[in-house]
Design a protein around this motif. Sequence first.
Motif, PDB file in Angstrom:
ATOM      1  N   CYS A  71       0.872  -1.167   0.000  1.00 44.06           N
ATOM      2  CA  CYS A  71       0.000   0.000   0.000  1.00 44.06           C
ATOM      3  C   CYS A  71       0.916   1.225   0.000  1.00 44.06           C
ATOM      4  O   CYS A  71       1.775   1.346   0.872  1.00 44.06           O
ATOM      5  CB  CYS A  71      -0.863  -0.031   1.257  1.00 44.06           C
ATOM      6  SG  CYS A  71      -1.661   1.522   1.645  1.00 44.06           S
ATOM      7  N   CYS A  74       0.846   3.296   3.709  1.00 38.47           N
ATOM      8  CA  CYS A  74       1.456   2.778   4.943  1.00 38.47           C
ATOM      9  C   CYS A  74       2.652   1.869   4.637  1.00 38.47           C
ATOM     10  O   CYS A  74       3.363   1.454   5.539  1.00 38.47           O
ATOM     11  CB  CYS A  74       0.420   2.031   5.772  1.00 38.47           C
ATOM     12  SG  CYS A  74      -0.155   0.523   4.970  1.00 38.47           S
ATOM     13  N   HIS A  94      -5.061   0.198   1.192  1.00 37.19           N
ATOM     14  CA  HIS A  94      -5.942  -0.259   2.256  1.00 37.19           C
ATOM     15  C   HIS A  94      -7.095   0.714   2.355  1.00 37.19           C
ATOM     16  O   HIS A  94      -6.913   1.919   2.176  1.00 37.19           O
ATOM     17  CB  HIS A  94      -5.201  -0.271   3.605  1.00 37.19           C
ATOM     18  CG  HIS A  94      -4.104  -1.277   3.669  1.00 37.19           C
ATOM     19  ND1 HIS A  94      -2.792  -0.908   3.828  1.00 37.19           N
ATOM     20  CD2 HIS A  94      -4.128  -2.622   3.585  1.00 37.19           C
ATOM     21  CE1 HIS A  94      -2.050  -2.016   3.847  1.00 37.19           C
ATOM     22  NE2 HIS A  94      -2.840  -3.058   3.695  1.00 37.19           N
ATOM     23  N   CYS A  97      -6.434   3.457   4.865  1.00 34.90           N
ATOM     24  CA  CYS A  97      -5.363   4.366   4.448  1.00 34.90           C
ATOM     25  C   CYS A  97      -5.875   5.385   3.438  1.00 34.90           C
ATOM     26  O   CYS A  97      -5.671   6.586   3.596  1.00 34.90           O
ATOM     27  CB  CYS A  97      -4.219   3.583   3.818  1.00 34.90           C
ATOM     28  SG  CYS A  97      -3.385   2.514   4.981  1.00 34.90           S
TER      29      CYS A  97
HETATM   30 ZN   LIG Z   1      -2.116   1.004   3.879  1.00 32.14          ZN
END
Ligand SMILES: [Zn+2]
Length: 148
Positions: A71, A74, A94, A97
């Motif tokens: 991702c 993150c 995500h 996120c």
């Molecule tokens: Zn993420």
Amino acid sequence: MADYYHEMGWRELGDGEQPNHLLHMARFLIDCGLYEDNFTGEWPRLPPAASKEAVKNLKEVVIEEVSEQNCPICLKKFRINEKAKEMPCQHLFHEKCIITWLNQTNSCPFCRYELPTDDEGYEAFKKEKKRAEQRKEDIETLHNSMFS
Ligand SMILES: [Zn+2]
Ligand SMILES: [Zn+2]
């Protein structure tokens, strides 16, 4: 600086008056028509949050196979059966996120693909940016047709 303002036909500031540089600058640009022709195409601050509608309509993806993909927000890898959201540019994030991110600003953190926003000022700015680009193309086309 006094001469400069003088030329522009503005009076100098009186005692106790505060200069307003931004206003001066904006008036200068508009008076000289520079705002139209030298449109810089840059928004002076972080673009606003993505529209709620656009965020709601992001495609939901369930990760089905192990991949090396992270991702971009993150930097953690996606796990099997984990829920992810896909931006229209096909980048995966995500869910948590990307939603946090899009509450701050409207573009893909990876490639800067822009989602629509609920901000009228910013939408007007984007239209103007498009118009400025179109105008540039028109001028180039005209130029080419005259000189080729
Ligand atoms: Zn993420
Ligand atoms: Zn992207």
